[in-house]
Design an enzyme around this catalytic site. Sequence first.
Site, PDB file in Angstrom:
ATOM      1  N   LEU A 256     -11.088   3.421  25.287  1.00 47.38           N
ATOM      2  CA  LEU A 256     -10.073   2.505  24.769  1.00 47.38           C
ATOM      3  C   LEU A 256      -9.439   3.085  23.501  1.00 47.38           C
ATOM      4  O   LEU A 256      -8.223   3.223  23.412  1.00 47.38           O
ATOM      5  CB  LEU A 256     -10.710   1.138  24.485  1.00 47.38           C
ATOM      6  N   THR A 257     -10.292   3.464  22.544  1.00 46.71           N
ATOM      7  CA  THR A 257      -9.800   3.917  21.239  1.00 46.71           C
ATOM      8  C   THR A 257      -8.965   5.200  21.341  1.00 46.71           C
ATOM      9  O   THR A 257      -9.286   6.094  22.117  1.00 46.71           O
ATOM     10  CB  THR A 257     -10.994   4.153  20.295  1.00 46.71           C
ATOM     11  N   GLU A 258      -7.912   5.253  20.544  1.00 44.40           N
ATOM     12  CA  GLU A 258      -7.068   6.451  20.477  1.00 44.40           C
ATOM     13  C   GLU A 258      -6.873   6.840  19.021  1.00 44.40           C
ATOM     14  O   GLU A 258      -7.151   6.044  18.128  1.00 44.40           O
ATOM     15  CB  GLU A 258      -5.707   6.152  21.119  1.00 44.40           C
TER      16      GLU A 258
ATOM     17  N   GLN B  11      -6.479 -13.851   4.823  1.00 41.59           N
ATOM     18  CA  GLN B  11      -7.754 -13.262   5.245  1.00 41.59           C
ATOM     19  C   GLN B  11      -8.891 -13.548   4.275  1.00 41.59           C
ATOM     20  O   GLN B  11     -10.040 -13.663   4.695  1.00 41.59           O
ATOM     21  CB  GLN B  11      -7.591 -11.755   5.480  1.00 41.59           C
TER      22      GLN B  11
ATOM     23  N   ILE C 246     -15.137   8.889  22.093  1.00 37.44           N
ATOM     24  CA  ILE C 246     -15.615   8.265  23.313  1.00 37.44           C
ATOM     25  C   ILE C 246     -17.094   8.595  23.509  1.00 37.44           C
ATOM     26  O   ILE C 246     -17.464   9.760  23.666  1.00 37.44           O
ATOM     27  CB  ILE C 246     -14.796   8.733  24.536  1.00 37.44           C
ATOM     28  N   SER C 247     -17.937   7.542  23.477  1.00 34.30           N
ATOM     29  CA  SER C 247     -19.367   7.753  23.719  1.00 34.30           C
ATOM     30  C   SER C 247     -19.551   8.232  25.157  1.00 34.30           C
ATOM     31  O   SER C 247     -18.936   7.667  26.064  1.00 34.30           O
ATOM     32  CB  SER C 247     -20.151   6.460  23.502  1.00 34.30           C
TER      33      SER C 247
ATOM     34  N   GLU D 239     -17.121  -1.183  18.651  1.00 40.49           N
ATOM     35  CA  GLU D 239     -16.988  -2.338  19.542  1.00 40.49           C
ATOM     36  C   GLU D 239     -16.428  -3.560  18.818  1.00 40.49           C
ATOM     37  O   GLU D 239     -16.915  -4.660  18.952  1.00 40.49           O
ATOM     38  CB  GLU D 239     -18.333  -2.666  20.207  1.00 40.49           C
ATOM     39  N   GLY D 240     -15.383  -3.332  18.057  1.00 39.82           N
ATOM     40  CA  GLY D 240     -14.793  -4.406  17.256  1.00 39.82           C
ATOM     41  C   GLY D 240     -15.424  -4.383  15.890  1.00 39.82           C
ATOM     42  O   GLY D 240     -16.605  -4.723  15.754  1.00 39.82           O
TER      43      GLY D 240
END
Lengths: 649, 255
Positions: free
Chosen positions: A211-213, A557, A245-246, A457-458
């Site tokens: 997912l991550t870029e 926030q 990426i794991s 993961e967030g």
Amino acid sequence: MHKSAQILPLCQRALASKTFGINISPRLSSLISRYRSTATATVEDNVTTAQTEVKKKAEIKPKETKSFAMNLFRGRVMSDEVFPYPEVLTNEQKEMLQALIDPTAKFFEEQNDALKNDALEKVEDHVMEGLKALGAFGLQVPEELGGVGLSNTQYARLVEIVGSHDLGVGITLGAHQSIGFKGILLFGTPEQKAQYLPKLASGENMAAYCLTEPASGSDAASAKCRAELSPDGKHFILNGSKLWISNGGLAEIFTVFAQTPVKDEKTGETKDKLSAFIVERSFGGVSNGPPEKKMGIKASNTAEVYFEDCPIPVENVLGEVGGGFKVAMNVLNNGRFGMAAALSGTMNYCIQKAIEHASQRTQFKKKLSDFGSIQEKIARMVMVQYVTESMAYMLSANMDQGATEFQIEAAISKVYASEAAWFCADEAVQILGGMGYMRDCGLERVVRDLRIFRIFEGTNEILRLLVALTGMNHAGEHLRQLQKALENPLANVGTLFGAAGTRAKRMAGMSTGLSLTQYVHKDLTTSADQTAKAIENFGFTVEDLLTKYKKNIINEQFILNRVSDSAIDIYAMVCVLSRASRSLSNGLESAKHESTICQVFCDEASQKIEKNLKLTHSAGSLKNYKQLAQISSDVMENNGTIQEHPLGF
Amino acid sequence: MSALRVLVGCKRVIDYAVKIRVKPDKTGVVTDGVKHSMNPFDEIAIEEAVRLKEKKIASEVIAVSCGPQQCQETLRTALAMGADRAIHVDIDSKDYETLQPIHVSKFLAKLAQDEKADIVIVGKQAIDDDCNQTGQMTAALLDWPQATFASKVEKNNGDLTVIREIDGGLETIKVKLPAILTADLRLNEPRYATLPNIMKAKKKPMAKKTPSDLGVDVASRQEIVSVEDPPVREAGQKVESVEELVTKLKDSGLV
């Protein structure tokens, strides 16, 4: 983009008849609300225009949910999922699980060497082969597809063992099955499952979740990877790269998220939307960078993955074209309980190390464990471990019971577990002193391994906002319904009467009658009252904030974080209350110990909540937030700290 | 000769890693809430049987355990390792306290005949009582040849060639079938029961028998007088010189 999802409906405190359609700042809000709609697994028509969507939403009755955390934001107790503490395993499932625990633990005790894996920066080959043979790569794959077929609760129990031994191995296994191919389990067609799951379950193929870029982290919807349909319509051609990426260097099967052009049937407009794909390394055009050098979880392979004109057969779209965000979030959402379970195992390890040392080390002619400073540390480690464990198995049980709206609970458990584990490991090192700082002790590695859990993961920051905004969105929808009822008071007497009564009591400073005592053991009445009071206070605070800030709450926030922390603490209180009550009612040997933990935890948490909720509106704290923001922007502008050095040069 | 049927004894014992505690009334050791597992030598016995099956020498592996209800967990492990079916000889906990190798041998002998076993394999001894008797007694009861302390087993024509671990070396013997084997430490390295196999083991058949089904009298002929902890080792002393050592030894009348 995605304006349709950016509506956070609110209502004014005095039930004034004015609606507030809120455009929350673009991406974050889309994350929050799409997250929500995905997690509820409702199929929303994603391609309607913003306007029709607004209209449609206004007509829909606000959703009722059984989620405790969602209802918490309305100041209500929805007890179904949390009281009594859920027991979901059948006797047969229990027996089965008991049979699996020893062999798993034995494997890790006898075969795996966490320090060696850490030094080698890979899981030793024989361990990897052993894990595959053990069946550890397909714990939740159905038996008929070659897996062990475990429920979430059963999985949690085994992952707890992994977490207590080696988080590097844990991530290797988790990146594979908790996120890597979870999309296939959740969204795959029967054909996709039959094709991919058997080899994934046996570990012959490893999986990775991409997912991550480089330019797209927390803001996942901004991905740049693109997949375009080939002229013959048989393939999507994927281009782009994915970062950190794991299992990226080991995997054969990748779940990849990329933008695809999607045409709106109604307007004819074409927009980019995320789609999820099952990509095989053998498709061609897939390569990866070298393993990244990391702070911890070194045994787990992390690499950049590149896709260059990689042809993906159209049958390999996971879910619907354009439905990738839903897949992405659902996978993460479904994986978080495992993290809480694994980390409660890690905390157990830390506690064990700490008490072994504290019971043996003598200074000033006393055991360390006789000193108050050490006692407080150990007690606090034990408390947060108890909370985390209670949350993990509450959540996994709710999931096994078929709950669908557990996104707040899942986010809370990830945030709580990662911070509790960090605390535990840090305190364990402190108790062991110099010994704890030495590599061979093992705790040093655990500290390094744990740091990532607050990031991946967030991030905990994003998840805190997710908790606050998802909950407030839900509360806002219901407030708006109330306000609509006011437009036609005679037809909605019931709705109004209840609401008016609650508010009147509150204004008079009376309790609204919310109580938890009926759900808990009588020994825990005080804790139950503290929790009820916190819930009531929380609901009112949320309502006040929605009233005061309306659409702008999304930008607050500093305040949202306090709301979120309170929600986390309340959920924690409820989890331990429920569990300790069950232990007392069942007459467990540990019941008294658990009851003591529960009492201390609830008492301290209730004080913390009161303070945090006050910090959402007190004049002093609001001023502080402004000034904190000012300090930060001053330094940012200056590109460094500003103050003159004490020495003047 | 057609493929063989192998019967394997699997004793449930306190796990090797558990620190043994004597009951306060000195009638035995604490077993409640204590982790148990299969006797390690019996694991080796099962492994050997499963390997014989994998080499197509054996056609069926039957695991047997004699003891209380929880023995079924031990048998599940044996099934997960590859045994085909299991027989639990159910002994109530009172009788089990005084159950001796002679009783277990009688069970095994009877079952070997009932099940038409060609080979019976047991561990050379159990790690709880260290008796090292069951295999030998079973051989005597059946009047079968025995190959004890086996570290290698091979089948040649109708016989088994067994390498035995004996004091100071190895002995190679040939036994005719049917025969009794007892497994020594170096016979093999038992496999881990994999999780999918543990799940499958659940569905394998497990029969339950009582001592009377097998015509064995388990009434106790002995009484446990006392079970004691090993004496605590006294702390040593450090000496600075040889002279001091000699003096101390003389003083305590040791030299």
